[in-house]
Design a protein around this motif. Structure first.
Motif, PDB file in Angstrom:
ATOM      1  N   SER A  35      36.264  34.771  32.294  1.00 16.01           N
ATOM      2  CA  SER A  35      36.947  33.614  31.714  1.00 16.01           C
ATOM      3  C   SER A  35      38.041  34.018  30.731  1.00 16.01           C
ATOM      4  O   SER A  35      38.971  33.254  30.490  1.00 16.01           O
ATOM      5  CB  SER A  35      35.942  32.683  31.035  1.00 16.01           C
ATOM      6  N   ALA A  36      37.961  35.225  30.181  1.00 18.20           N
ATOM      7  CA  ALA A  36      38.995  35.720  29.261  1.00 18.20           C
ATOM      8  C   ALA A  36      40.046  36.548  30.000  1.00 18.20           C
ATOM      9  O   ALA A  36      40.852  37.221  29.356  1.00 18.20           O
ATOM     10  CB  ALA A  36      38.349  36.560  28.160  1.00 18.20           C
ATOM     11  N   ASP A  37      40.033  36.482  31.322  1.00 23.58           N
ATOM     12  CA  ASP A  37      40.980  37.234  32.154  1.00 23.58           C
ATOM     13  C   ASP A  37      40.947  38.739  31.887  1.00 23.58           C
ATOM     14  O   ASP A  37      41.969  39.423  31.964  1.00 23.58           O
ATOM     15  CB  ASP A  37      42.413  36.708  31.986  1.00 23.58           C
ATOM     16  N   MET A  38      39.759  39.256  31.607  1.00 23.34           N
ATOM     17  CA  MET A  38      39.599  40.695  31.408  1.00 23.34           C
ATOM     18  C   MET A  38      39.271  41.401  32.723  1.00 23.34           C
ATOM     19  O   MET A  38      39.302  42.631  32.783  1.00 23.34           O
ATOM     20  CB  MET A  38      38.511  40.970  30.376  1.00 23.34           C
ATOM     21  N   MET A  39      38.938  40.626  33.763  1.00 23.56           N
ATOM     22  CA  MET A  39      38.712  41.176  35.097  1.00 23.56           C
ATOM     23  C   MET A  39      39.143  40.138  36.118  1.00 23.56           C
ATOM     24  O   MET A  39      39.077  38.941  35.857  1.00 23.56           O
ATOM     25  CB  MET A  39      37.250  41.601  35.299  1.00 23.56           C
ATOM     26  N   ASP A  40      39.596  40.620  37.265  1.00 27.95           N
ATOM     27  CA  ASP A  40      40.025  39.685  38.302  1.00 27.95           C
ATOM     28  C   ASP A  40      38.809  39.183  39.095  1.00 27.95           C
ATOM     29  O   ASP A  40      37.679  39.630  38.889  1.00 27.95           O
ATOM     30  CB  ASP A  40      41.062  40.340  39.216  1.00 27.95           C
ATOM     31  N   GLN A  41      39.036  38.258  40.010  1.00 35.35           N
ATOM     32  CA  GLN A  41      37.940  37.643  40.766  1.00 35.35           C
ATOM     33  C   GLN A  41      37.231  38.649  41.667  1.00 35.35           C
ATOM     34  O   GLN A  41      36.023  38.563  41.863  1.00 35.35           O
ATOM     35  CB  GLN A  41      38.475  36.468  41.599  1.00 35.35           C
ATOM     36  N   THR A  43      36.779  41.918  41.094  1.00 42.30           N
ATOM     37  CA  THR A  43      35.900  42.718  40.242  1.00 42.30           C
ATOM     38  C   THR A  43      34.707  41.900  39.778  1.00 42.30           C
ATOM     39  O   THR A  43      33.572  42.395  39.751  1.00 42.30           O
ATOM     40  CB  THR A  43      36.671  43.262  39.030  1.00 42.30           C
ATOM     41  N   PHE A  44      34.945  40.650  39.434  1.00 36.79           N
ATOM     42  CA  PHE A  44      33.852  39.762  39.019  1.00 36.79           C
ATOM     43  C   PHE A  44      32.829  39.610  40.143  1.00 36.79           C
ATOM     44  O   PHE A  44      31.616  39.675  39.903  1.00 36.79           O
ATOM     45  CB  PHE A  44      34.408  38.395  38.612  1.00 36.79           C
ATOM     46  N   ILE A  48      28.877  40.705  39.939  1.00 33.59           N
ATOM     47  CA  ILE A  48      27.798  39.741  40.170  1.00 33.59           C
ATOM     48  C   ILE A  48      26.886  40.212  41.296  1.00 33.59           C
ATOM     49  O   ILE A  48      25.662  40.146  41.184  1.00 33.59           O
ATOM     50  CB  ILE A  48      28.372  38.335  40.455  1.00 33.59           C
ATOM     51  N   TRP A  49      27.457  40.728  42.390  1.00 30.12           N
ATOM     52  CA  TRP A  49      26.624  41.234  43.488  1.00 30.12           C
ATOM     53  C   TRP A  49      25.795  42.432  43.042  1.00 30.12           C
ATOM     54  O   TRP A  49      24.625  42.565  43.421  1.00 30.12           O
ATOM     55  CB  TRP A  49      27.471  41.576  44.706  1.00 30.12           C
TER      56      TRP A  49
END
Length: 91
Positions: A35-41, A43-44, A48-49
């Protein structure tokens, strides 16, 4: 944690695998970083996986490692479990 592991003796794998399954806080950190744009989708999604895999498989691996530790350290000569470790044979 990593620096202390060599000094934990035989219990290091039991302690380490017991800690792997506790990923609740890691999910929160990942969400905050996304949410703070410290990682892209992408990487997120990877994070999570990885957390899901760790959450699902860690209890099974922990059970196996704990059973091996208990079998090694808490059985006496008759094959019975004791609370304070194996008993020495009386001479």
């Amino acid at each position: 944690k990593v620096l202390c592991a060599p000094f934990m003796g035989d219990a290091k794998f039991v302690i380490g695998w017991a800690m792997v399954g506790r990923a609740e806080f890691a999910y929160l950190i990942a969400q905050m970083a996304a949410s703070a744009d410290m990682m892209d989708q992408s990487t997120f999604s990877i994070v999570i996986w990885a957390l899901l895999y760790a959450t699902v498989f860690a209890p099974f691996i922990f059970r196996k490692v704990l059973a091996r530790y208990v079998a090694k350290h808490f059985k006496n000569e008759e094959g019975e479990y004791t609370e304070d470790g194996p008993k020495e044979a009386a001479h």
